[in-house]
Design a protein around this motif. Sequence first.
Motif, PDB file in Angstrom:
ATOM      1  N   ALA A  39      -2.683  -8.960   1.820  1.00 20.19           N
ATOM      2  CA  ALA A  39      -2.705  -8.654   3.250  1.00 20.19           C
ATOM      3  C   ALA A  39      -3.932  -7.830   3.625  1.00 20.19           C
ATOM      4  CB  ALA A  39      -1.435  -7.904   3.641  1.00 20.19           C
ATOM      5  N   CYS A  40      -4.884  -7.724   2.680  1.00 19.18           N
ATOM      6  CA  CYS A  40      -6.141  -7.013   2.897  1.00 19.18           C
ATOM      7  C   CYS A  40      -5.966  -5.507   3.017  1.00 19.18           C
ATOM      8  CB  CYS A  40      -6.886  -7.554   4.119  1.00 19.18           C
ATOM      9  SG  CYS A  40      -7.354  -9.294   3.952  1.00 19.18           S
ATOM     10  N   ALA A  41      -4.872  -4.980   2.484  1.00 20.88           N
ATOM     11  CA  ALA A  41      -4.707  -3.530   2.430  1.00 20.88           C
ATOM     12  C   ALA A  41      -5.452  -2.994   1.212  1.00 20.88           C
ATOM     13  CB  ALA A  41      -3.228  -3.164   2.344  1.00 20.88           C
ATOM     14  N   ASP A  42      -6.160  -1.885   1.398  1.00 17.13           N
ATOM     15  CA  ASP A  42      -6.861  -1.231   0.294  1.00 17.13           C
ATOM     16  C   ASP A  42      -5.797  -0.586  -0.589  1.00 17.13           C
ATOM     17  OD1 ASP A  42      -8.608   0.006  -1.395  1.00 17.13           O
ATOM     18  OD2 ASP A  42      -9.397   1.417   0.083  1.00 17.13           O
ATOM     19  N   THR A  43      -5.531  -1.204  -1.741  1.00 12.92           N
ATOM     20  CA  THR A  43      -4.357  -0.862  -2.551  1.00 12.92           C
ATOM     21  C   THR A  43      -4.761  -0.339  -3.920  1.00 12.92           C
ATOM     22  OG1 THR A  43      -3.112  -2.620  -1.450  1.00 12.92           O
ATOM     23  CG2 THR A  43      -2.199  -1.750  -3.501  1.00 12.92           C
ATOM     24  N   VAL A  44      -4.159   0.777  -4.303  1.00 15.81           N
ATOM     25  CA  VAL A  44      -4.348   1.355  -5.632  1.00 15.81           C
ATOM     26  C   VAL A  44      -2.996   1.374  -6.343  1.00 15.81           C
ATOM     27  CG1 VAL A  44      -4.884   3.464  -6.914  1.00 15.81           C
ATOM     28  CG2 VAL A  44      -6.331   2.748  -5.010  1.00 15.81           C
ATOM     29  N   VAL A  45      -2.977   0.933  -7.598  1.00 16.97           N
ATOM     30  CA  VAL A  45      -1.766   0.987  -8.415  1.00 16.97           C
ATOM     31  C   VAL A  45      -1.949   2.053  -9.480  1.00 16.97           C
ATOM     32  CG1 VAL A  45      -0.178  -0.270  -9.917  1.00 16.97           C
ATOM     33  CG2 VAL A  45      -1.364  -1.481  -8.066  1.00 16.97           C
ATOM     34  N   LEU A  46      -1.076   3.051  -9.471  1.00 19.91           N
ATOM     35  CA  LEU A  46      -1.034   4.035 -10.543  1.00 19.91           C
ATOM     36  C   LEU A  46       0.035   3.558 -11.525  1.00 19.91           C
ATOM     37  CD1 LEU A  46      -1.283   7.376  -8.521  1.00 19.91           C
ATOM     38  CD2 LEU A  46      -3.114   6.097  -9.656  1.00 19.91           C
ATOM     39  N   ALA A  47      -0.428   2.809 -12.525  1.00 24.21           N
ATOM     40  CA  ALA A  47       0.499   2.132 -13.428  1.00 24.21           C
ATOM     41  C   ALA A  47       0.962   3.010 -14.569  1.00 24.21           C
ATOM     42  CB  ALA A  47      -0.157   0.860 -13.985  1.00 24.21           C
ATOM     43  N   GLY A  48       0.397   4.198 -14.711  1.00 21.24           N
ATOM     44  CA  GLY A  48       0.775   5.055 -15.815  1.00 21.24           C
ATOM     45  C   GLY A  48       0.075   4.649 -17.096  1.00 21.24           C
ATOM     46  N   THR A  49       0.316   5.400 -18.149  1.00 19.61           N
ATOM     47  CA  THR A  49      -0.307   5.103 -19.438  1.00 19.61           C
ATOM     48  C   THR A  49       0.521   4.126 -20.261  1.00 19.61           C
ATOM     49  OG1 THR A  49       0.763   7.059 -20.384  1.00 19.61           O
ATOM     50  CG2 THR A  49      -1.477   7.328 -19.516  1.00 19.61           C
TER      51      THR A  49
END
Length: 394
Positions: A39-49
Amino acid sequence: MSIWANVAAGPALPTDTVDAVVVGGGPAGWTAAIYLARACADTVVLAGTAPGGQLMDTGIVENFPGFPEGIEGPELMARMREQAERAGARVLALAADKIRYATGGPPSAATPGRAYAETPGISPGTSPGRAVHEVVTAEGTVRTRAIVLATGSAPRRLGLPGETRPGGETRPGGETRPGGETRSGGEAATSDGAGGSGEDRTDGAAGPAGGLGVAYCAVCEAPLFKGRDVAVVGGGDSAMEEVLALSRHARRVHLLHRGDTFRATPLLLGRVRALPHVEIGTGRVVRALRRDTDGRLVGLRVEHTATGTAEDLAVQGLFVAIGHEPRTRLADGFVTLTATGHLHSTGPGGATELPGVFVAGDVADDRFRQAVTAAGAGCAAALEITRYLEDAHA
């Protein structure tokens, strides 16, 4: 298989305010990231270690749509991650240590003043749709207009040696719990703190063919124990549902409960009692796992609580059904909890009372706890966030 395998170093921590941060690298988190990025949202995933949640310890997943031959849990998570990145999401191998929430209005009666005190630099009067939250990591802080909390849950464990793989005795949020703590309801429990959302968990990935032989989801793993003898530990509705699922595949099911009475609803308990190949043992506690020279589970050492005597029970599988613990630490005191300790949503798509904060997956689901339902919740959260962001930019 590692979810980080053959992947170049991740992007740097963003310095500008992003549209959305997804906290969690399980089915709910990856699906939310896919829809948000598309949807063109500036998205960051903090997936963890340790991304991937409970599916990282799952063998063949045979109930996720689109894979008629089944798919290994780690591979499914790797594909979801790849799809999220291809859509444009930035994936970081970082955990969220804490979140400074912008409340968008007066604090709730349940936590008067807390949100303001712990949110320096963010105005209490920030209007919904224009709130900016701060997600703190070990490498810096990410400012974001919206958050998806998809931190999952962890199955409670018996705390027995050999029940989990090495390193699997950590509490959600990173606190260590020694094995075997007795919980309310009379069952001992431990849980791990693997990153991401947790669904379809099993540590008996290979079932009777090998692996640990200990599982936490009969809906997922029961077919692997066809024609085998298995045991279920627990005394509530979850345990009864495990027995009913296993009864269609296993040769014999032993239901073991340390109490004298069951917490399960009479309807479910009646169905279990009516099954001819189910043996019910109350006043029973599993003290040890017995394995052959190849490491396969071949039995249990069971103690009778009334007499203290022990017996060996021959089984090839153990299903632990003593509940799950949702990983709610990041929302502690800011998002309302349900009676079961899960995050409570107040609107569609997992919306909460905080502007732009949504919940998805097992952290908010005390009923289904499946990868496909978590993925659906992640989709719904992303769609609602897209509308929320449109309103914010209007």
